[in-house]
Motif scaffolding. Structure first.
Motif, PDB file in Angstrom:
ATOM      1  N   ALA A 116       0.878  -1.172   0.000  1.00 55.94           N
ATOM      2  CA  ALA A 116       0.000   0.000   0.000  1.00 55.94           C
ATOM      3  C   ALA A 116       0.911   1.215   0.000  1.00 55.94           C
ATOM      4  CB  ALA A 116      -0.910   0.001   1.231  1.00 55.94           C
ATOM      5  N   SER A 117       1.023   1.868  -1.150  1.00 55.04           N
ATOM      6  CA  SER A 117       1.972   2.962  -1.319  1.00 55.04           C
ATOM      7  C   SER A 117       1.280   4.307  -1.245  1.00 55.04           C
ATOM      8  CB  SER A 117       2.688   2.835  -2.668  1.00 55.04           C
ATOM      9  OG  SER A 117       3.434   4.008  -2.945  1.00 55.04           O
ATOM     10  N   ALA A 118       1.920   5.235  -0.540  1.00 51.73           N
ATOM     11  CA  ALA A 118       1.390   6.601  -0.449  1.00 51.73           C
ATOM     12  C   ALA A 118       1.359   7.286  -1.807  1.00 51.73           C
ATOM     13  CB  ALA A 118       2.244   7.412   0.513  1.00 51.73           C
ATOM     14  N   HIS A 119       2.097   6.764  -2.784  1.00 52.08           N
ATOM     15  CA  HIS A 119       2.157   7.391  -4.109  1.00 52.08           C
ATOM     16  C   HIS A 119       1.204   6.757  -5.109  1.00 52.08           C
ATOM     17  CE1 HIS A 119       5.430  10.094  -3.105  1.00 52.08           C
ATOM     18  NE2 HIS A 119       5.882   9.113  -2.351  1.00 52.08           N
ATOM     19  N   PHE A 120       0.369   5.856  -4.646  1.00 53.83           N
ATOM     20  CA  PHE A 120      -0.688   5.274  -5.473  1.00 53.83           C
ATOM     21  C   PHE A 120      -2.008   5.740  -4.860  1.00 53.83           C
ATOM     22  CE2 PHE A 120      -2.486   0.934  -7.117  1.00 53.83           C
ATOM     23  CZ  PHE A 120      -3.282   1.610  -8.021  1.00 53.83           C
ATOM     24  N   GLU A 121      -2.552   6.820  -5.402  1.00 51.80           N
ATOM     25  CA  GLU A 121      -3.761   7.440  -4.847  1.00 51.80           C
ATOM     26  C   GLU A 121      -4.938   7.262  -5.798  1.00 51.80           C
ATOM     27  OE1 GLU A 121      -3.370  11.493  -3.656  1.00 51.80           O
ATOM     28  OE2 GLU A 121      -1.346  11.241  -2.850  1.00 51.80           O
ATOM     29  N   ARG A 122      -6.072   6.885  -5.245  1.00 53.42           N
ATOM     30  CA  ARG A 122      -7.335   6.843  -5.989  1.00 53.42           C
ATOM     31  C   ARG A 122      -8.456   7.276  -5.048  1.00 53.42           C
ATOM     32  NH1 ARG A 122      -8.173   4.196 -10.749  1.00 53.42           N
ATOM     33  NH2 ARG A 122     -10.248   3.489 -10.108  1.00 53.42           N
ATOM     34  N   GLN A 123      -9.384   8.027  -5.569  1.00 57.40           N
ATOM     35  CA  GLN A 123     -10.515   8.480  -4.775  1.00 57.40           C
ATOM     36  C   GLN A 123     -11.754   7.656  -5.113  1.00 57.40           C
ATOM     37  OE1 GLN A 123     -11.147  12.717  -4.990  1.00 57.40           O
ATOM     38  NE2 GLN A 123      -8.957  13.179  -4.845  1.00 57.40           N
ATOM     39  N   GLY A 124     -12.448   7.200  -4.069  1.00 58.53           N
ATOM     40  CA  GLY A 124     -13.726   6.538  -4.254  1.00 58.53           C
ATOM     41  C   GLY A 124     -13.663   5.046  -4.437  1.00 58.53           C
ATOM     42  N   SER A 125     -12.505   4.498  -4.734  1.00 59.12           N
ATOM     43  CA  SER A 125     -12.370   3.048  -4.855  1.00 59.12           C
ATOM     44  C   SER A 125     -10.910   2.676  -4.657  1.00 59.12           C
ATOM     45  CB  SER A 125     -12.858   2.550  -6.220  1.00 59.12           C
ATOM     46  OG  SER A 125     -12.000   2.983  -7.252  1.00 59.12           O
ATOM     47  N   VAL A 126     -10.681   1.397  -4.420  1.00 61.44           N
ATOM     48  CA  VAL A 126      -9.326   0.892  -4.221  1.00 61.44           C
ATOM     49  C   VAL A 126      -8.820   0.353  -5.551  1.00 61.44           C
ATOM     50  CG1 VAL A 126      -7.849  -0.677  -2.919  1.00 61.44           C
ATOM     51  CG2 VAL A 126      -9.921   0.248  -1.859  1.00 61.44           C
ATOM     52  N   GLY A 127      -7.680   0.861  -5.999  1.00 62.50           N
ATOM     53  CA  GLY A 127      -7.031   0.319  -7.180  1.00 62.50           C
ATOM     54  C   GLY A 127      -6.069  -0.783  -6.786  1.00 62.50           C
TER      55      GLY A 127
ATOM     56  N   VAL B 141      -1.701  -1.757  -3.827  1.00 57.48           N
ATOM     57  CA  VAL B 141      -3.060  -1.258  -3.598  1.00 57.48           C
ATOM     58  C   VAL B 141      -2.973   0.230  -3.283  1.00 57.48           C
ATOM     59  CG1 VAL B 141      -4.006  -3.467  -2.815  1.00 57.48           C
ATOM     60  CG2 VAL B 141      -3.056  -1.873  -1.139  1.00 57.48           C
ATOM     61  N   SER B 142      -4.018   0.940  -3.635  1.00 60.11           N
ATOM     62  CA  SER B 142      -4.010   2.397  -3.493  1.00 60.11           C
ATOM     63  C   SER B 142      -4.510   2.836  -2.133  1.00 60.11           C
ATOM     64  CB  SER B 142      -4.881   3.026  -4.581  1.00 60.11           C
ATOM     65  OG  SER B 142      -6.237   2.644  -4.426  1.00 60.11           O
ATOM     66  N   VAL B 143      -4.150   4.069  -1.786  1.00 67.97           N
ATOM     67  CA  VAL B 143      -4.737   4.758  -0.641  1.00 67.97           C
ATOM     68  C   VAL B 143      -5.666   5.840  -1.187  1.00 67.97           C
ATOM     69  CG1 VAL B 143      -2.796   4.268   0.877  1.00 67.97           C
ATOM     70  CG2 VAL B 143      -2.820   6.393  -0.446  1.00 67.97           C
ATOM     71  N   ASP B 144      -6.583   6.277  -0.349  1.00 64.97           N
ATOM     72  CA  ASP B 144      -7.555   7.300  -0.750  1.00 64.97           C
ATOM     73  C   ASP B 144      -7.277   8.569   0.054  1.00 64.97           C
ATOM     74  OD1 ASP B 144      -9.764   8.954  -1.235  1.00 64.97           O
ATOM     75  OD2 ASP B 144     -11.142   7.266  -1.390  1.00 64.97           O
ATOM     76  N   PRO B 145      -6.758   9.623  -0.595  1.00 68.91           N
ATOM     77  CA  PRO B 145      -6.397  10.838   0.146  1.00 68.91           C
ATOM     78  C   PRO B 145      -7.595  11.586   0.707  1.00 68.91           C
ATOM     79  CG  PRO B 145      -6.220  11.224  -2.214  1.00 68.91           C
ATOM     80  CD  PRO B 145      -6.483   9.757  -2.041  1.00 68.91           C
TER      81      PRO B 145
ATOM     82  N   ARG C 202     -10.017   9.977   2.391  1.00 67.15           N
ATOM     83  CA  ARG C 202     -10.570   9.187   3.490  1.00 67.15           C
ATOM     84  C   ARG C 202      -9.610   9.187   4.675  1.00 67.15           C
ATOM     85  NH1 ARG C 202     -14.907   6.035   1.756  1.00 67.15           N
ATOM     86  NH2 ARG C 202     -15.278   5.880   4.008  1.00 67.15           N
ATOM     87  N   ASP C 203     -10.157   8.884   5.864  1.00 67.51           N
ATOM     88  CA  ASP C 203      -9.402   9.032   7.098  1.00 67.51           C
ATOM     89  C   ASP C 203      -8.687   7.748   7.507  1.00 67.51           C
ATOM     90  OD1 ASP C 203     -11.473   7.427   7.979  1.00 67.51           O
ATOM     91  OD2 ASP C 203     -12.351   8.937   9.318  1.00 67.51           O
ATOM     92  N   ALA C 204      -8.064   7.820   8.685  1.00 75.01           N
ATOM     93  CA  ALA C 204      -7.309   6.682   9.185  1.00 75.01           C
ATOM     94  C   ALA C 204      -8.203   5.478   9.444  1.00 75.01           C
ATOM     95  CB  ALA C 204      -6.576   7.078  10.467  1.00 75.01           C
ATOM     96  N   ALA C 205      -9.422   5.700   9.943  1.00 77.36           N
ATOM     97  CA  ALA C 205     -10.321   4.576  10.225  1.00 77.36           C
ATOM     98  C   ALA C 205     -10.635   3.795   8.952  1.00 77.36           C
ATOM     99  CB  ALA C 205     -11.609   5.094  10.870  1.00 77.36           C
ATOM    100  N   TYR C 206     -10.809   4.511   7.839  1.00 79.65           N
ATOM    101  CA  TYR C 206     -11.054   3.845   6.555  1.00 79.65           C
ATOM    102  C   TYR C 206      -9.865   2.960   6.194  1.00 79.65           C
ATOM    103  CZ  TYR C 206     -11.213   3.400   1.445  1.00 79.65           C
ATOM    104  OH  TYR C 206     -11.178   2.914   0.149  1.00 79.65           O
ATOM    105  N   HIS C 207      -8.658   3.451   6.372  1.00 81.57           N
ATOM    106  CA  HIS C 207      -7.488   2.681   5.975  1.00 81.57           C
ATOM    107  C   HIS C 207      -7.202   1.536   6.943  1.00 81.57           C
ATOM    108  CE1 HIS C 207      -7.034   6.291   3.468  1.00 81.57           C
ATOM    109  NE2 HIS C 207      -6.458   5.458   2.628  1.00 81.57           N
ATOM    110  N   LEU C 208      -7.552   1.686   8.208  1.00 79.44           N
ATOM    111  CA  LEU C 208      -7.502   0.539   9.124  1.00 79.44           C
ATOM    112  C   LEU C 208      -8.440  -0.570   8.639  1.00 79.44           C
ATOM    113  CD1 LEU C 208      -7.456   2.254  12.639  1.00 79.44           C
ATOM    114  CD2 LEU C 208      -5.791   0.562  11.841  1.00 79.44           C
ATOM    115  N   ALA C 209      -9.660  -0.194   8.250  1.00 76.23           N
ATOM    116  CA  ALA C 209     -10.621  -1.178   7.745  1.00 76.23           C
ATOM    117  C   ALA C 209     -10.135  -1.810   6.447  1.00 76.23           C
ATOM    118  CB  ALA C 209     -11.983  -0.522   7.545  1.00 76.23           C
TER     119      ALA C 209
END
Length: 265
Positions: free
Chosen positions: A43-54, A132-136, A138-145
């Protein structure tokens, strides 16, 4: 095989791939203390997608040089690890089953958040890698899930890595870079934040970590934007509830980029 921990790695400036630093030396030793994985999920900080996980699904990903004004040698580096389209599909299915919108993506090479630390830790590039992407937004709780949805992969021999930065104030870092201060004194506003985060991680205090932006000292100064800390929450979530944090490394670049690394068991 032994159950793999999950990892959070601070990847630092791209030139750590060619620089002689204590963080680079740590990454070069990292694989020697871990069971050999069948595949690596980053899960890389440089792979960003909004609204879904790439989820990267290329069989032979390219190496992306997504930066400028660094050592010219970096642009010659290729990290030729294979991808794993079947694993990518299984990850998409796993995420969708957990309620996430997720999509397999082709044409997505390895960004430097992936290839820089892996080129040091796994230089033979013979282990399949999926991102896998992160969503800039969304918050920490989303990324924990998000991490929790991936946790079952550990039993399949997949090493789950969150690649970001424990602290990430680039304006401060680049100012010191221009002055040639790669090794510099760490300000109190950086050390207080890093110590608070480390203490909360070791204590397993997920509630406080999920609310770090409100609770941690100097959170906004260290992370003007969230994306470089979100991979930590993915790695923590993927380790499962009750996981124990082990601080593997602590150092700094330019005094303000904390290069801390953690394993979650």
């Amino acid at each position: 095989m032994a159950l793999l921990p999950t990892l959070f790695l601070s990847h630092g400036a791209p030139d750590i791939a060619v620089a002689d630093t204590v963080a680079a030396a740590f990454l070069r030793r990292l694989a020697t203390v871990l069971p050999a994985p069948h595949a690596i999920l980053v899960a890389s900080a440089h792979f960003e997608r909004q609204g879904s996980v790439g989820v990267s699904a290329d069989a032979s990903p390219e190496t992306i040089h997504d930066f400028g004004n660094f050592d010219p040698r970096l642009f010659e580096i290729r990290y030729p690890a294979p991808g794993d389209p079947q694993l990518a599909k299984a990850i998409v299915d796993r995420l969708v089953a957990s309620g996430f919108a997720a999509t397999a993506i082709t044409g997505r090479g390895f960004d430097h958040g992936t290839w820089v630390p892996l080129s040091l830790a796994y230089p033979d590039a013979d282990i399949p890698v999926v991102q896998v992407s992160v969503d800039p937004t969304r918050d920490a709780a989303y990324h924990l899930a998000l991490g929790e949805a991936l946790a079952g992969l550990r039993a399949e021999g997949v090493l789950i890595v969150g690649s970001g930065s424990f602290t990430h104030n680039l304006q401060e870092a680049f100012g010191r870079l221009r002055r040639g201060l790669r090794v510099d004194t760490t300000p109190e506003w950086v050390s207080q934040f890093a110590d608070w985060m480390s203490d909360r991680l070791v204590a397993g205090d997920r509630e406080a970590l999920a609310d770090y932006r409100a609770r941690a000292p100097f959170a906004v100064e260290n992370h003007p934007t969230d994306e470089h800390l979100m991979p930590l929450h993915v790695a923590l979530g993927a380790a499962g509830r009750g996981a124990k944090a082990e601080r593997l490394h602590a150092s700094s670049e330019f005094g303000v980029l904390s290069m801390d690394a953690f394993a979650f068991h």
